[in-house]
Scaffold this active site. Structure first.
Site, PDB file in Angstrom:
ATOM      1  N   GLU A 187       0.836  -1.199   0.000  1.00  0.00           N
ATOM      2  CA  GLU A 187       0.000   0.000   0.000  1.00  0.00           C
ATOM      3  C   GLU A 187       0.871   1.249   0.000  1.00  0.00           C
ATOM      4  O   GLU A 187       1.936   1.285   0.603  1.00  0.00           O
ATOM      5  CB  GLU A 187      -0.926  -0.006   1.226  1.00  0.00           C
TER       6      GLU A 187
ATOM      7  N   CYS B 121       3.286   8.795   0.745  1.00  0.00           N
ATOM      8  CA  CYS B 121       3.798   7.920   1.803  1.00  0.00           C
ATOM      9  C   CYS B 121       4.028   6.553   1.168  1.00  0.00           C
ATOM     10  O   CYS B 121       3.078   5.910   0.721  1.00  0.00           O
ATOM     11  CB  CYS B 121       2.783   7.850   2.937  1.00  0.00           C
TER      12      CYS B 121
ATOM     13  N   CYS C  42       6.631  -6.230   7.496  1.00  0.00           N
ATOM     14  CA  CYS C  42       7.695  -5.631   8.308  1.00  0.00           C
ATOM     15  C   CYS C  42       8.083  -6.629   9.388  1.00  0.00           C
ATOM     16  O   CYS C  42       7.230  -7.346   9.908  1.00  0.00           O
ATOM     17  CB  CYS C  42       7.203  -4.334   8.957  1.00  0.00           C
TER      18      CYS C  42
ATOM     19  N   CYS D  41       6.241  -3.853  16.041  1.00  0.00           N
ATOM     20  CA  CYS D  41       5.878  -2.874  17.068  1.00  0.00           C
ATOM     21  C   CYS D  41       4.444  -3.187  17.522  1.00  0.00           C
ATOM     22  O   CYS D  41       3.586  -3.492  16.695  1.00  0.00           O
ATOM     23  CB  CYS D  41       5.991  -1.457  16.519  1.00  0.00           C
TER      24      CYS D  41
ATOM     25  N   CYS E  48       1.266  -1.499  15.764  1.00  0.00           N
ATOM     26  CA  CYS E  48       1.265  -1.298  14.309  1.00  0.00           C
ATOM     27  C   CYS E  48       0.746  -2.541  13.595  1.00  0.00           C
ATOM     28  O   CYS E  48       1.226  -3.650  13.833  1.00  0.00           O
ATOM     29  CB  CYS E  48       2.689  -0.978  13.846  1.00  0.00           C
TER      30      CYS E  48
ATOM     31  N   CYS F   3      -1.305   6.224   9.864  1.00  0.00           N
ATOM     32  CA  CYS F   3      -0.104   5.548  10.356  1.00  0.00           C
ATOM     33  C   CYS F   3      -0.478   4.274  11.083  1.00  0.00           C
ATOM     34  O   CYS F   3      -1.354   4.266  11.936  1.00  0.00           O
ATOM     35  CB  CYS F   3       0.639   6.425  11.366  1.00  0.00           C
TER      36      CYS F   3
END
Ligand code: SAH
Length: 347
Positions: free
Chosen positions: A84, A97, A104, A108, A111, A327
């Site tokens: 994305e 962005c 990933c 975290c 997230c 975010c």
């Protein structure tokens, strides 16, 4: 390929290196990806190039537009995996962005991308390709825009491809994006930060700090066990900053977890000797994320303590939350096929 690699590829095919600049102009400045349409190259060269080179471009599979104008693009890569990228208008300028990895590895706790795990690194072409696609889709190819490496993935965990993509984007023969318009956001991979410090082409730096003690950060940003808070801040202190430039310190606000008065005071102390500005990011909540966003009053109280101690502080405005483009909300749930299935299909 960056420009130098393309020059070498031309020479290897018995051609002249200067054609690389023409090809860059076609691909980046004009959005043409068929060699046959590159009309200032000889027919022989066009045929030679098309025989064994391709310009691959991420394909727009889906487009969601938020009430605030933010647009989220689901892009499909050549191997069928999805990523994305987000266009955020009026920030006050226009910002893209973009992602640096499929998924990933950082995990975290707040997230969603971390929940995917790392599927693979993006290539430099795929990172720069997102910018090509978004610039074309938004009609901004000839206008100025900013780029934030804040999509899916950890850019310093895919260092070489990320830096190569920045070189490709900076080329005056292509989109000519100045590194001053690019912000790289990272959890703080210390050896990579030191490497970045020596790069000729230097983006702005944002550090995802999010905590003020080692224990608290171990819990929120697990990679802290390897590259701890103190080590990252040391790397920030020795990071070479040009005149008036500052490091952005990102701090996600999680209600009742890292938003106490003591947290704010500790943050003030930690920033000693670092030329920085603090960007507070109130949590974007999502199902599966076990934290809460603080109230506006709590956010204000936290920000005031920092400001009272002469830190520059801003609160990030959440954009595109209604389309899950904010975010921490970028995740490819792949209604069609999971990343594991896509990879298995290729075996
Ligand atoms: N891997 C890089 C860039 C990705 S995310 C990094 O960690 O910096 C960009 C920012 O969004 C990071 O500061 C990240 O911690 C933050 N973020 C992640 N999930 C979030 C959420 N749910 N709400 C608000 N911010 C979040």
């Amino acid at each position: 390929m960056d420009l130098a690699e393309l020059e070498a590829a031309l020479v290897a095919r018995g051609s002249e290196p200067f054609h690389a600049r023409q090809i860059y102009r076609w691909i980046y400045a004009r959005g043409v990806s068929e060699f046959d349409a590159m009309t200032d190259l000889s027919q022989v060269l066009r045929t030679t190039l098309a025989a064994d080179l391709r310009v691959t471009t991420p394909r727009v599979s889906r487009r969601d537009v938020s009430a605030d104008g933010t647009t989220k693009f689901l892009l499909t890569l050549e191997d069928g995996l999805d990523i994305e990228s987000v266009f955020i208008p009026d920030t006050p300028s226009n910002t893209f962005c973009i992602s640096t990895q499929v998924g990933c590895a950082m995990k975290c706790g707040f997230c969603l991308t971390g929940k995917m795990g790392l599927v693979r690194n993006l290539t430099a072409g795929e990172i720069a390709g997102q910018v090509r696609v978004l610039a074309a889709e938004t009609g901004l190819r000839d206008k100025r825009f900013n780029i934030v490496l804040m999509g899916m993935g950890e850019p310093l965990h895919n260092y070489d491809h990320t830096m190569k993509a920045l070189r490709m984007l900076a080329s005056p023969h292509g989109l000519a994006v100045s590194p001053r318009r690019i912000t790289l956001s990272t959890v703080g991979v210390v050896p990579a930060l030191d490497r970045l410090a020596r790069e000729p082409l230097m983006p702005n730096l944002a550090i995802s700090l999010h905590a003020t003690t080692e224990d608290q950060r171990d819990f929120l940003v697990p990679v802290n066990r390897k590259y701890g808070l103190e080590d990252i801040l040391e790397a920030c202190r020795r990071f070479p900053l040009k005149h008036r430039n500052r490091i952005t310190i990102e701090y996600v606000l999680l209600r009742g977890v890292n938003t106490s008065e003591q947290d704010a005071r500790r943050l003030v102390r930690l920033m000693h000797g670092i030329r920085c500005k603090i960007n507070l990011i109130p949590l974007n909540e999502a199902p599966g994320i076990p934290f809460e966003r603080p109230t506006d009053a709590e956010i204000d109280a936290f920000a005031s303590i920092l400001a009272d101690h002469h830190l520059t502080v801003s609160v990030r405005k959440s954009r595109g939350r209604d389309i899950r483009a904010a975010c921490g909300q970028l995740i490819v749930e792949s209604p069609r096929r999971s990343p594991a299935q896509v990879l298995a299909d290729r075996m």
